[in-house]
Motif scaffolding. Structure first.
Motif, mmCIF file in Angstrom:
data_model
loop_
_atom_site.group_PDB
_atom_site.id
_atom_site.type_symbol
_atom_site.label_atom_id
_atom_site.label_comp_id
_atom_site.label_asym_id
_atom_site.label_seq_id
_atom_site.Cartn_x
_atom_site.Cartn_y
_atom_site.Cartn_z
ATOM 1 N N VAL A 25 -6.592 6.588 14.150
ATOM 2 C CA VAL A 25 -7.397 5.438 14.562
ATOM 3 C C VAL A 25 -6.827 4.917 15.880
ATOM 4 C CG1 VAL A 25 -8.121 3.115 13.926
ATOM 5 C CG2 VAL A 25 -7.853 4.864 12.158
ATOM 6 N N ALA A 135 -12.637 5.197 15.037
ATOM 7 C CA ALA A 135 -12.090 5.968 13.919
ATOM 8 C C ALA A 135 -13.108 6.989 13.450
ATOM 9 C CB ALA A 135 -11.715 5.041 12.763
ATOM 10 N N GLY A 137 -14.531 9.527 10.195
ATOM 11 C CA GLY A 137 -14.641 9.617 8.751
ATOM 12 C C GLY A 137 -15.212 10.966 8.372
ATOM 13 N N GLN A 148 -16.301 5.671 5.536
ATOM 14 C CA GLN A 148 -14.861 5.884 5.706
ATOM 15 C C GLN A 148 -14.412 5.481 7.113
ATOM 16 O OE1 GLN A 148 -13.400 9.953 5.632
ATOM 17 N NE2 GLN A 148 -11.486 9.271 4.728
ATOM 18 N N ARG A 152 -11.732 2.517 7.943
ATOM 19 C CA ARG A 152 -10.495 2.812 8.682
ATOM 20 C C ARG A 152 -10.374 1.923 9.912
ATOM 21 N NH1 ARG A 152 -9.917 8.369 10.635
ATOM 22 N NH2 ARG A 152 -7.690 7.957 10.680
ATOM 23 N N GLU A 156 -7.591 -1.291 10.546
ATOM 24 C CA GLU A 156 -6.712 -1.340 11.727
ATOM 25 C C GLU A 156 -6.814 -2.706 12.432
ATOM 26 O OE1 GLU A 156 -4.166 -0.136 14.858
ATOM 27 O OE2 GLU A 156 -4.521 0.823 12.937
#
Length: 162
Positions: A25, A135, A137, A148, A152, A156
């Motif tokens: 990420v 990010a 996924g 996802q 994520r 963060e």
């Protein structure tokens, strides 16, 4: 015997497909989001994705849906931010604007892929970037990939928010 071979092959395919590692990420944090109370996010369209498999002579399928702005709203609301249905000038000092977009796809082994999303959080008053995150996924469906990636990203940006 043929069923056992099928299960072994199916297990190996799942194992090989799940070996892909997601890119780390990445984030930019120019300011803290903790001093803000409200957020505004533009509505997004829902995405429905399907997956299926034939086992023997039976076809099994499943359908999953996601609306990115609804997922982001749920996560931010859980972190005690208040969603505004429209931007209000009298609350602009305490309001952020959340932007969401799919920013890429990356092929992985055996025909799989990841979906990348980027989320920006901008001050409603100054229009300056407070923070942003990108990010990837990867799941069974596109809906899983997006879910996802968003989770994520926000983990963060909001790691210690209550």
């Amino acid at each position: 015997m043929q069923l056992i071979k099928f299960r072994i092959i199916f297990f190996l395919i799942i194992l090989l497909c799940s070996c892909t590692t997601l890119k780390p990420v990445t984030s930019i944090k120019n300011d803290t989001i903790q001093k803000y109370k409200y957020f505004y996010i533009s509505p997004t369209n829902s995405l429905t994705s399907n997956s299926g498999a034939t086992i023997g002579s039976q076809f099994y399928s499943s359908s999953k849906s996601i609306n990115p702005s609804d997922l982001i709203t749920g996560i931010l609301s859980k972190k005690r931010f208040i969603k505004l249905p429209e931007l209000k000038s009298e609350l602009s000092e305490e309001t952020v604007v959340v932007n969401y977009g799919e920013s890429g796809r990356r092929k992985t082994g055996l025909g799989g892929y990841t979906i990348e999303v980027t989320i920006q959080i901008i001050s409603a008053k100054s229009n300056k970037l407070i923070c942003s995150c990108t990010a990837e996924g990867q799941g069974e469906t596109e809906a899983d990939d997006i879910r996802q990636a968003i989770n994520r990203c926000l983990a963060e940006l909001l790691p210690n928010q209550n």
